[in-house]
Design a protein around this motif. Structure first.
Motif, PDB file in Angstrom:
ATOM      1  N   GLN A  17       0.862  -1.177   0.000  1.00  0.00           N
ATOM      2  CA  GLN A  17       0.000   0.000   0.000  1.00  0.00           C
ATOM      3  C   GLN A  17       0.901   1.230   0.000  1.00  0.00           C
ATOM      4  O   GLN A  17       1.922   1.259   0.665  1.00  0.00           O
ATOM      5  CB  GLN A  17      -0.883   0.045   1.258  1.00  0.00           C
ATOM      6  CG  GLN A  17      -1.974  -0.998   1.292  1.00  0.00           C
ATOM      7  CD  GLN A  17      -3.154  -0.609   0.416  1.00  0.00           C
ATOM      8  OE1 GLN A  17      -3.217   0.492  -0.097  1.00  0.00           O
ATOM      9  NE2 GLN A  17      -4.086  -1.511   0.255  1.00  0.00           N
ATOM     10  N   GLN A  86      -5.046   4.706   2.527  1.00  0.00           N
ATOM     11  CA  GLN A  86      -5.319   5.462   3.751  1.00  0.00           C
ATOM     12  C   GLN A  86      -4.605   4.827   4.945  1.00  0.00           C
ATOM     13  O   GLN A  86      -4.129   3.693   4.859  1.00  0.00           O
ATOM     14  CB  GLN A  86      -6.828   5.492   4.040  1.00  0.00           C
ATOM     15  CG  GLN A  86      -7.669   6.099   2.943  1.00  0.00           C
ATOM     16  CD  GLN A  86      -7.473   7.593   2.799  1.00  0.00           C
ATOM     17  OE1 GLN A  86      -7.138   8.285   3.760  1.00  0.00           O
ATOM     18  NE2 GLN A  86      -7.671   8.110   1.597  1.00  0.00           N
ATOM     19  N   ASN A  87      -4.598   5.554   6.064  1.00  0.00           N
ATOM     20  CA  ASN A  87      -4.123   5.012   7.341  1.00  0.00           C
ATOM     21  C   ASN A  87      -5.278   4.555   8.219  1.00  0.00           C
ATOM     22  O   ASN A  87      -5.114   4.356   9.413  1.00  0.00           O
ATOM     23  CB  ASN A  87      -3.318   6.069   8.102  1.00  0.00           C
ATOM     24  CG  ASN A  87      -1.852   6.039   7.707  1.00  0.00           C
ATOM     25  OD1 ASN A  87      -1.312   4.976   7.404  1.00  0.00           O
ATOM     26  ND2 ASN A  87      -1.219   7.195   7.687  1.00  0.00           N
ATOM     27  N   ILE A  88      -6.448   4.425   7.657  1.00  0.00           N
ATOM     28  CA  ILE A  88      -7.641   4.093   8.438  1.00  0.00           C
ATOM     29  C   ILE A  88      -7.622   2.615   8.810  1.00  0.00           C
ATOM     30  O   ILE A  88      -7.457   1.741   7.947  1.00  0.00           O
ATOM     31  CB  ILE A  88      -8.913   4.428   7.642  1.00  0.00           C
ATOM     32  CG1 ILE A  88      -8.952   5.927   7.310  1.00  0.00           C
ATOM     33  CG2 ILE A  88     -10.169   4.012   8.401  1.00  0.00           C
ATOM     34  CD1 ILE A  88      -9.998   6.315   6.297  1.00  0.00           C
ATOM     35  N   ASP A  89      -7.814   2.315  10.069  1.00  0.00           N
ATOM     36  CA  ASP A  89      -7.861   0.936  10.555  1.00  0.00           C
ATOM     37  C   ASP A  89      -9.327   0.522  10.707  1.00  0.00           C
ATOM     38  O   ASP A  89     -10.009   0.990  11.627  1.00  0.00           O
ATOM     39  CB  ASP A  89      -7.142   0.818  11.898  1.00  0.00           C
ATOM     40  CG  ASP A  89      -7.176  -0.597  12.453  1.00  0.00           C
ATOM     41  OD1 ASP A  89      -7.627  -1.513  11.731  1.00  0.00           O
ATOM     42  OD2 ASP A  89      -6.764  -0.782  13.605  1.00  0.00           O
ATOM     43  N   PRO A  90      -9.841  -0.353   9.846  1.00  0.00           N
ATOM     44  CA  PRO A  90     -11.248  -0.748   9.948  1.00  0.00           C
ATOM     45  C   PRO A  90     -11.597  -1.408  11.282  1.00  0.00           C
ATOM     46  O   PRO A  90     -12.744  -1.342  11.723  1.00  0.00           O
ATOM     47  CB  PRO A  90     -11.419  -1.743   8.794  1.00  0.00           C
ATOM     48  CG  PRO A  90     -10.297  -1.469   7.863  1.00  0.00           C
ATOM     49  CD  PRO A  90      -9.164  -1.008   8.720  1.00  0.00           C
ATOM     50  N   ALA A  91     -10.603  -2.030  11.940  1.00  0.00           N
ATOM     51  CA  ALA A  91     -10.882  -2.770  13.175  1.00  0.00           C
ATOM     52  C   ALA A  91     -11.438  -1.868  14.272  1.00  0.00           C
ATOM     53  O   ALA A  91     -12.237  -2.323  15.106  1.00  0.00           O
ATOM     54  CB  ALA A  91      -9.611  -3.458  13.663  1.00  0.00           C
ATOM     55  N   LYS A  92     -11.068  -0.596  14.273  1.00  0.00           N
ATOM     56  CA  LYS A  92     -11.558   0.277  15.337  1.00  0.00           C
ATOM     57  C   LYS A  92     -13.048   0.583  15.201  1.00  0.00           C
ATOM     58  O   LYS A  92     -13.667   1.094  16.133  1.00  0.00           O
ATOM     59  CB  LYS A  92     -10.738   1.570  15.393  1.00  0.00           C
ATOM     60  CG  LYS A  92     -11.004   2.581  14.306  1.00  0.00           C
ATOM     61  CD  LYS A  92     -10.157   3.830  14.533  1.00  0.00           C
ATOM     62  CE  LYS A  92     -10.486   4.938  13.550  1.00  0.00           C
ATOM     63  NZ  LYS A  92      -9.686   6.152  13.790  1.00  0.00           N
ATOM     64  N   SER A 129      -9.159  -0.994   4.368  1.00  0.00           N
ATOM     65  CA  SER A 129      -8.349   0.107   4.892  1.00  0.00           C
ATOM     66  C   SER A 129      -8.304   1.300   3.948  1.00  0.00           C
ATOM     67  O   SER A 129      -8.022   2.421   4.374  1.00  0.00           O
ATOM     68  CB  SER A 129      -6.923  -0.376   5.167  1.00  0.00           C
ATOM     69  OG  SER A 129      -6.311  -0.811   3.976  1.00  0.00           O
ATOM     70  N   ASN A 145     -15.295   5.281   3.461  1.00  0.00           N
ATOM     71  CA  ASN A 145     -14.249   4.526   4.149  1.00  0.00           C
ATOM     72  C   ASN A 145     -14.890   3.795   5.326  1.00  0.00           C
ATOM     73  O   ASN A 145     -16.114   3.794   5.468  1.00  0.00           O
ATOM     74  CB  ASN A 145     -13.080   5.428   4.565  1.00  0.00           C
ATOM     75  CG  ASN A 145     -13.473   6.516   5.545  1.00  0.00           C
ATOM     76  OD1 ASN A 145     -14.216   6.276   6.503  1.00  0.00           O
ATOM     77  ND2 ASN A 145     -12.973   7.734   5.332  1.00  0.00           N
ATOM     78  N   ASP A 163      -8.428  11.002   5.342  1.00  0.00           N
ATOM     79  CA  ASP A 163      -9.784  10.602   5.725  1.00  0.00           C
ATOM     80  C   ASP A 163     -10.749  11.717   5.336  1.00  0.00           C
ATOM     81  O   ASP A 163     -10.641  12.834   5.830  1.00  0.00           O
ATOM     82  CB  ASP A 163      -9.819  10.332   7.232  1.00  0.00           C
ATOM     83  CG  ASP A 163     -11.152   9.774   7.718  1.00  0.00           C
ATOM     84  OD1 ASP A 163     -12.187  10.010   7.059  1.00  0.00           O
ATOM     85  OD2 ASP A 163     -11.160   9.128   8.789  1.00  0.00           O
TER      86      ASP A 163
END
Length: 423
Positions: A17, A86-92, A129, A145, A163
């Motif tokens: 990525q 992105q730096n977005i973490d779906p787990a959160k 992500s 997202n 984001d």
């Protein structure tokens, strides 16, 4: 054979990525509806594949890298999507109902509009992500997202590498977004030259470069493509006409004149470049003659080529990806990405699978082979034997690959265990 080389190639295909990668735009003005995008990456060799309509899916065209994940796509109704890293973490966001395969490729095959796509997305949590812009021929678009869905409120929408929920507070820093925004808000008309100018001004160069740039006329289903920020030589695709020619998968660069800059960029990864050159040789001289040549050369060479076996392994993997893409009407090889749908036991035959089997058999006989690499090759051998109908041999090979976690790479070990439980 160096396990570091081969495993690095495998992991780069699965995990790469680039956080400053890609610019995606949708724009609707005065009855014209367009999308445009720069696809940025640190490797070349982009692919294009055409997927005719079936009883289960709408026809489409997809763009991506050799892993054949659709980075960008448009279907026969003008539904388009493209992603940015992105730096977005779906787990959160604690996703619970996750789609078992390639979510947006499924949307491409089943939906005509953004509205229909949103209905489809109500069934599943977005557990990706990256951030996607999806647009349709009616002029609608949305950026999505894991934590946000933002509908286009004016004439245009832009997706880059922050984001999109931060747009309201202006808590972001991205010159590509700002340049696009400054040009779009002043526009009185919308057309290919105008969007080409935006893509030209937001392209990237260097280790992370704009590999290709696309402009989509979503109403007319016409795509204008530029290779490696060369905006003087467009490749124009009439999707309706192209889909009548049947399925095909090709290197995107084949549609453009030779470029020294692109060739030099592509050679930065020597192993990947060599793999792609052998694939070109296969297309020119035939699959079996080419493979036989490299098998024979390495068998009799006084000084062994330290990289050829790693390259041959990557070619075997690519042959499976290409074969499965056609089998799945343009879809990715989900087993490679350990997606739940990838563990279905299915059978089909293809000369590329036969060749991959031969490559893995050849590599498996190498002396002093690292045990982890040997188990990885056995796992791949198990898979190609299974889908060609030899379940007994597949079970044997999977059993060896899954026998000891300390002797196997985790991805290969876990896939082997899952398949053994099904056999």
């Amino acid at each position: 054979m160096k396990k570091i080389l081969v495993f690095a190639l495998m992991l780069s295909s699965i995990l790469s990525q680039n956080i400053y990668a890609c610019t995606v735009i949708s724009y609707a003005l005065n009855g014209e509806v367009y999308a445009a995008a720069n696809e940025d990456d640190d490797m070349g060799f982009a692919r294009i594949w055409f997927n005719p309509k079936t009883t289960e899916r709408y026809g489409s065209v997809c763009f991506g890298l050799p892993d054949l994940q659709a980075q960008a796509a448009m279907n026969e109704y003008g539904l388009f999507y493209d992603f940015t890293a992105q730096n977005i973490d779906p787990a959160k966001y604690h996703p619970k109902n996750i789609y078992n395969g390639d979510l947006f490729f499924e949307i491409l095959g089943k939906c005509k509009t953004v509205k229909e796509a949103l209905v489809f997305l109500e069934k599943y949590d977005y557990a990706i992500s990256s951030q996607v812009l999806i647009a349709d021929a009616l002029g609608n678009s949305m950026i999505i997202n894991a934590g946000t869905k933002l509908t286009k409120s004016g004439h245009y929408q832009i997706n880059t590498n922050f984001d999109i929920s931060n747009l309201k507070t202006k808590n972001y820093s991205c010159r590509r977004y700002d340049i696009s925004d400054e040009m779009l808000k002043e526009a009185k008309t919308i057309n290919v030259p105008f969007l080409r100018d935006i893509l030209n001004r937001t392209r990237q160069e260097g280790k992370l470069s704009t590999i290709y740039s696309n402009i989509y006329d979503l109403k007319r289903k016409i795509i204008t493509v530029y290779n490696f920020h060369d905006f003087e030589h467009p490749y124009v695709i009439d999707l309706k006409k192209e889909l009548t020619k049947g399925y095909r998968l090709e290197k995107l660069s084949n549609y453009f004149p030779a470029s020294f800059a692109y060739e030099q960029f592509s050679m930065s990864d020597r192993a990947m470049y060599r793999k792609e050159m052998i694939l070109d040789e296969i297309n020119a001289k035939g699959l079996q003659p080419t493979l036989n040549h490299y098998f024979d050369v390495n068998k009799v060479a006084v000084k062994k080529d330290s990289t050829i076996n790693g390259v041959l392994l990557e070619i075997g993997i690519q042959l499976i990806k290409d074969s499965y893409n056609q089998h799945a009407n343009g879809g990715i090889w989900e087993y490679w990405f350990a997606m739940p749908n990838g563990f279905k036991i299915e059978n089909f035959n293809d000369k590329r699978l036969t060749a991959a089997t031969e490559i893995f058999n050849y590599l498996g006989t190498e002396k002093d082979l690292d045990v982890k690499l040997k188990n990885f090759i056995l796992e791949l051998s198990a898979y190609v034997n299974l889908i060609q109908g030899d379940q007994q041999r597949a079970k044997e090979y999977y059993g060896i690959a899954a026998s000891n976690t300390t002797d196997s790479w985790p991805i290969s070990f876990n896939r082997s265990r899952k398949m053994l439980a099904l056999l």
